[in-house]
Design a protein around this motif. Structure first.
Motif, PDB file in Angstrom:
ATOM      1  N   LEU A  69     -21.957  27.237  36.032  1.00  0.00           N
ATOM      2  CA  LEU A  69     -21.360  26.048  35.438  1.00  0.00           C
ATOM      3  C   LEU A  69     -19.993  25.839  36.054  1.00  0.00           C
ATOM      4  O   LEU A  69     -19.215  26.788  36.182  1.00  0.00           O
ATOM      5  CB  LEU A  69     -21.236  26.193  33.921  1.00  0.00           C
ATOM      6  N   PRO A  70     -19.679  24.647  36.411  1.00  0.00           N
ATOM      7  CA  PRO A  70     -18.349  24.396  36.990  1.00  0.00           C
ATOM      8  C   PRO A  70     -17.265  24.494  35.935  1.00  0.00           C
ATOM      9  O   PRO A  70     -17.487  24.247  34.760  1.00  0.00           O
ATOM     10  CB  PRO A  70     -18.481  22.978  37.551  1.00  0.00           C
ATOM     11  N   ARG A  72     -13.805  23.526  33.952  1.00  0.00           N
ATOM     12  CA  ARG A  72     -13.177  22.291  33.537  1.00  0.00           C
ATOM     13  C   ARG A  72     -11.673  22.297  33.815  1.00  0.00           C
ATOM     14  O   ARG A  72     -10.941  21.442  33.323  1.00  0.00           O
ATOM     15  CB  ARG A  72     -13.415  22.046  32.046  1.00  0.00           C
ATOM     16  N   THR A  96     -16.902  16.133  37.343  1.00  0.00           N
ATOM     17  CA  THR A  96     -18.088  15.328  36.978  1.00  0.00           C
ATOM     18  C   THR A  96     -19.011  15.175  38.166  1.00  0.00           C
ATOM     19  O   THR A  96     -20.246  15.244  38.030  1.00  0.00           O
ATOM     20  CB  THR A  96     -17.621  13.951  36.473  1.00  0.00           C
ATOM     21  N   MET A  99     -20.951  18.420  38.623  1.00  0.00           N
ATOM     22  CA  MET A  99     -22.005  18.592  37.609  1.00  0.00           C
ATOM     23  C   MET A  99     -23.172  17.643  37.859  1.00  0.00           C
ATOM     24  O   MET A  99     -24.332  18.008  37.620  1.00  0.00           O
ATOM     25  CB  MET A  99     -21.412  18.354  36.229  1.00  0.00           C
ATOM     26  N   GLU A 100     -22.890  16.423  38.328  1.00  0.00           N
ATOM     27  CA  GLU A 100     -23.984  15.501  38.628  1.00  0.00           C
ATOM     28  C   GLU A 100     -24.826  16.010  39.777  1.00  0.00           C
ATOM     29  O   GLU A 100     -26.046  15.849  39.792  1.00  0.00           O
ATOM     30  CB  GLU A 100     -23.409  14.126  38.954  1.00  0.00           C
ATOM     31  N   TYR A 103     -27.031  18.943  38.163  1.00  0.00           N
ATOM     32  CA  TYR A 103     -27.996  18.619  37.112  1.00  0.00           C
ATOM     33  C   TYR A 103     -28.601  17.214  37.283  1.00  0.00           C
ATOM     34  O   TYR A 103     -29.034  16.593  36.309  1.00  0.00           O
ATOM     35  CB  TYR A 103     -27.305  18.674  35.747  1.00  0.00           C
ATOM     36  N   LEU A 112     -25.220  13.922  30.452  1.00  0.00           N
ATOM     37  CA  LEU A 112     -24.254  14.808  31.101  1.00  0.00           C
ATOM     38  C   LEU A 112     -22.829  14.452  30.691  1.00  0.00           C
ATOM     39  O   LEU A 112     -21.991  15.335  30.466  1.00  0.00           O
ATOM     40  CB  LEU A 112     -24.410  14.714  32.613  1.00  0.00           C
ATOM     41  N   ASP A 116     -20.335  16.819  28.788  1.00  0.00           N
ATOM     42  CA  ASP A 116     -19.049  17.115  29.407  1.00  0.00           C
ATOM     43  C   ASP A 116     -17.879  16.841  28.473  1.00  0.00           C
ATOM     44  O   ASP A 116     -16.820  17.467  28.576  1.00  0.00           O
ATOM     45  CB  ASP A 116     -18.906  16.296  30.679  1.00  0.00           C
ATOM     46  N   ASN A 120     -16.374  23.606  26.146  1.00  0.00           N
ATOM     47  CA  ASN A 120     -17.246  24.714  26.510  1.00  0.00           C
ATOM     48  C   ASN A 120     -16.580  26.024  26.092  1.00  0.00           C
ATOM     49  O   ASN A 120     -15.609  26.457  26.712  1.00  0.00           O
ATOM     50  CB  ASN A 120     -17.496  24.712  28.014  1.00  0.00           C
TER      51      ASN A 120
END
Length: 650
Positions: A69-70, A72, A96, A99-100, A103, A112, A116, A120
């Motif tokens: 997971l990237p 934040r 963003t 993540m795009e 996923y 998403l 976001d 998290n």
């Protein structure tokens, strides 16, 4: 590095498996093999915060990275780009976009964005929780600590003496080498003079040299001040004390912790434990005439030595200063052309000592100087006594006033001495009649003429204008310095010479006296009959009150016996009678009580100077005095003496 593993599995439909199972065909086993490729790490260490040391890194854990997971966390440049967008693509959030990309096949952009926007909890980081990353170090950089060994050695007098002798020989050799170098330089100078003389046609006169005469440089001695070793005397003194304390360690432990266990079974008896013996090389033929403890330093005392009894044959004497920290040798030794008969410390200035000599001289010492301690001494032209001084006593003076000391001598004079900047100024207070002196010398209008020869003097602790004077006829005179004519009391104390007088430290109207007539008497001021009379069976040489109890006193006799009495516990018999030396009798001459510790000093003939510690029964405090404050202790001791006075007067 972690590698992603994607095993290829061939699975069959459930129907096909069931058919094959019915036909009896056995399905072959499928082996799933997971492989990973990771770079091994060699010769690297990592810091361990729990143990505080660097540990070797054996290799990373072989884990499968199933989900990434990237973060934040947005850098400052990205925030600035978001705040100041240039284009649509450039203004898009970097997180963003990432993540795009990850996923895009599984989650839509709306879902998403919704995910976001939620925090998290599994990937949260802030500036406080970020720590500095430690760089890896190679294993070869770490070193073992240097090996250490414990070194210990026991130093004795022989080793110290050998070290001093070796150093002394090195100094002598250095001086000889310097002298030889100077001699060679002088020889070269003579050769040059001869060459210059021969060049001029004149022959230089020969230098007379005697082969029997050898120029030797004066030898340097330790402590003379010529050595280029600052602090040598102080260092040697400290080392000497350390060595002596190791030698007399058993006595030192007894001085601090000894308690006589037998006192529990005999409540009205006690004992004296011998501690150190103080002596000097030249004190064997002398008599300890007087002892005085320092009121400032608990371990320091002065001892006066004379050739015999006061008024006896003249001879050289000395004044020694001892300390309990070094019982083997005295700290200071001051020699005198005649015997030192009495000594006294100043009550406030610990370095000022007054002494009286056998020739009638009153001397003031400054004991801080080991080479020239005498600062003032009385002279014949300035009121010097004509006969031996029997007692000296300091009195307290106000700040700014001249120091004052009193002396009494066998010439019948009680003299007051003021220490000025350049000399001693004397004033005669009392003058006794004596058969040795003419009556005209004593018949002065401003003096009180008394019979006898003064042997001792004592000043009242709370009022030093009142003093007691003991004479050789056995009488004790009480007078006032301010008004000697109107305040004079004569106590018919003894039938022989009075040896010593002392005021009680707690009850200032009670004093004690001892005499050659074998008796010790306790007196109440202005009462001509004694409160208590004790017969010790021998001539009493000295007596002293205890500083911790108003009813305890110690007396010594000429036979060398020490008597300890507690008048509150028992008046008829002493609590302890003990001889100084068991094998042979040694006559005692003086006794002194330490104002800080429960020990006494007894001096006598043949230079004997012995310290004794009192057992618990001899220094037992009153049951009401345990844990009491200072003013309560004074009240308890005062009540004890008041009760004793009321009992004996009734």
């Amino acid at each position: 590095m972690l590698a992603r593993v994607a095993p290829k599995l061939r699975l069959r439909r459930r129907g096909e498996l069931e058919e094959e199972g019915e036909q009896g065909v056995r399905e072959p086993e499928v082996a799933i093999r997971l492989t990973s490729t990771s770079a091994r790490i060699y010769n690297q260490v990592r810091y361990d915060f729990t143990t505080g040391v660097y540990k070797r890194v054996w290799g990373d854990d072989l884990l499968v990275d199933l989900l990434t997971l990237p973060s934040r966390i947005i850098h400052r440049e990205l925030q600035q780009q978001q705040q100041h967008p240039k284009t649509e693509d450039e203004g898009m959030d970097e997180a963003t976009r990432m993540m795009e990309e990850v996923y895009q096949d599984m989650v839509s952009k709306e879902e998403l964005a919704k995910l976001d926007s939620q925090p998290n909890p599994f990937n949260f980081s802030e500036r406080v929780s970020q720590t500095t990353r430690f760089n890896l170090r190679e294993l070869a950089i770490q070193t073992e600590p240097p090996p250490s060994t414990a070194f210990s050695v026991t130093v004795g007098p022989a080793e110290v003496y050998d070290a001093y002798q070796k150093n002394y020989q090195m100094i002598l050799e250095h001086e000889r080498e310097r002298e030889r170098e100077k001699e060679r330089e002088r020889e070269r100078e003579r050769e040059r003079d001869r060459e210059r003389g021969s060049g001029r046609g004149k022959k230089a006169p020969p230098v007379a040299s005697d082969p029997l005469v050898v120029a030797v440089a004066p030898l340097k001695k330790y402590g003379s001040g010529h050595l280029d070793l600052p602090g040598l005397c102080q260092t040697a003194r400290v080392l000497e004390r350390m060595v002596n304390q190791n030698i007399y360690d058993d006595i030192l432990q007894d001085f601090r912790y000894w308690e006589d266990g037998s006192d529990e079974f005999r409540p009205l008896e006690g004992s004296l434990l011998p501690l150190w013996k103080f002596n000097h090389d030249k004190s064997r033929s002398l008599v300890v005439s007087d002892i005085c403890w320092s009121p400032v330093y608990p371990d320091l005392f002065a001892a006066a030595y004379t050739t015999g009894e006061v008024g006896g044959p003249e001879g050289s004497g000395m004044l020694c200063l001892y300390t309990l920290k070094n019982p083997a040798t005295p700290e200071r030794v001051f020699h005198s052309p005649c015997g030192v008969t009495c000594v006294s410390f100043h009550p406030k200035h610990g370095s000022m000592v007054a002494a009286g000599w056998n020739d009638g001289t009153v001397v003031m010492y400054d004991v801080r100087s080991p080479t020239s301690p005498i600062i003032f001494s009385s002279t014949t032209m300035a009121g010097k006594h004509l006969l031996p001084v029997t007692k000296v006593h300091w009195v307290n003076t106000d700040p700014g006033e001249d120091l004052c000391v009193y002396s009494i001598a066998m010439d019948g004079r009680l003299t007051q001495w003021h220490i000025c900047t350049s000399a001693l100024i004397h004033t005669d207070i009392l003058h006794f009649l004596s058969d040795d002196l003419p009556t005209q010398a004593a018949s002065l209008a401003d003096k009180i003429l008394l019979e006898g020869i003064g042997t001792c003097v004592a000043f009242r602790p709370d009022n030093e204008d009142i003093l007691l004077v003991g004479v050789d006829t056995g009488a004790v005179f009480q007078c006032s310095i301010q008004s000697t004519v109107h305040a004079l009391t004569r106590y018919p104390a003894h039938t022989a010479a009075v040896r010593d007088i002392m005021w009680n430290a707690h009850h200032h109207r009670v004093f004690i006296s001892c005499s050659v007539d074998w008796t010790v008497k306790v007196w109440f001021q202005f009462h001509l009959s004694p409160l208590i009379v004790l017969d010790l069976g021998s001539a009493v040489a000295g007596v002293t009150w205890s500083p911790y109890s108003s009813s305890v006193f110690v007396a010594v006799t000429d036979e060398g016996r020490v008597h300890v009495y507690d008048l509150f516990m028992r008046k008829c018999r002493p609590l302890c009678v003990q001889s100084l030396v068991q094998r042979r009798r040694v006559a005692a001459a003086c006794v002194a009580f330490n104002p800080f510790y429960p020990i006494i000093l007894v001096g006598g003939e043949r230079g004997n100077l012995l310290s004794l510690k009192l057992s618990p029964n001899l220094r037992k405090v009153h049951k009401d005095a345990k844990g009491a404050e200072d003013h309560t202790l004074r009240e308890i001791e005062l009540c004890k003496m008041e009760r004793l006075i009321a009992t004996n007067r009734g």
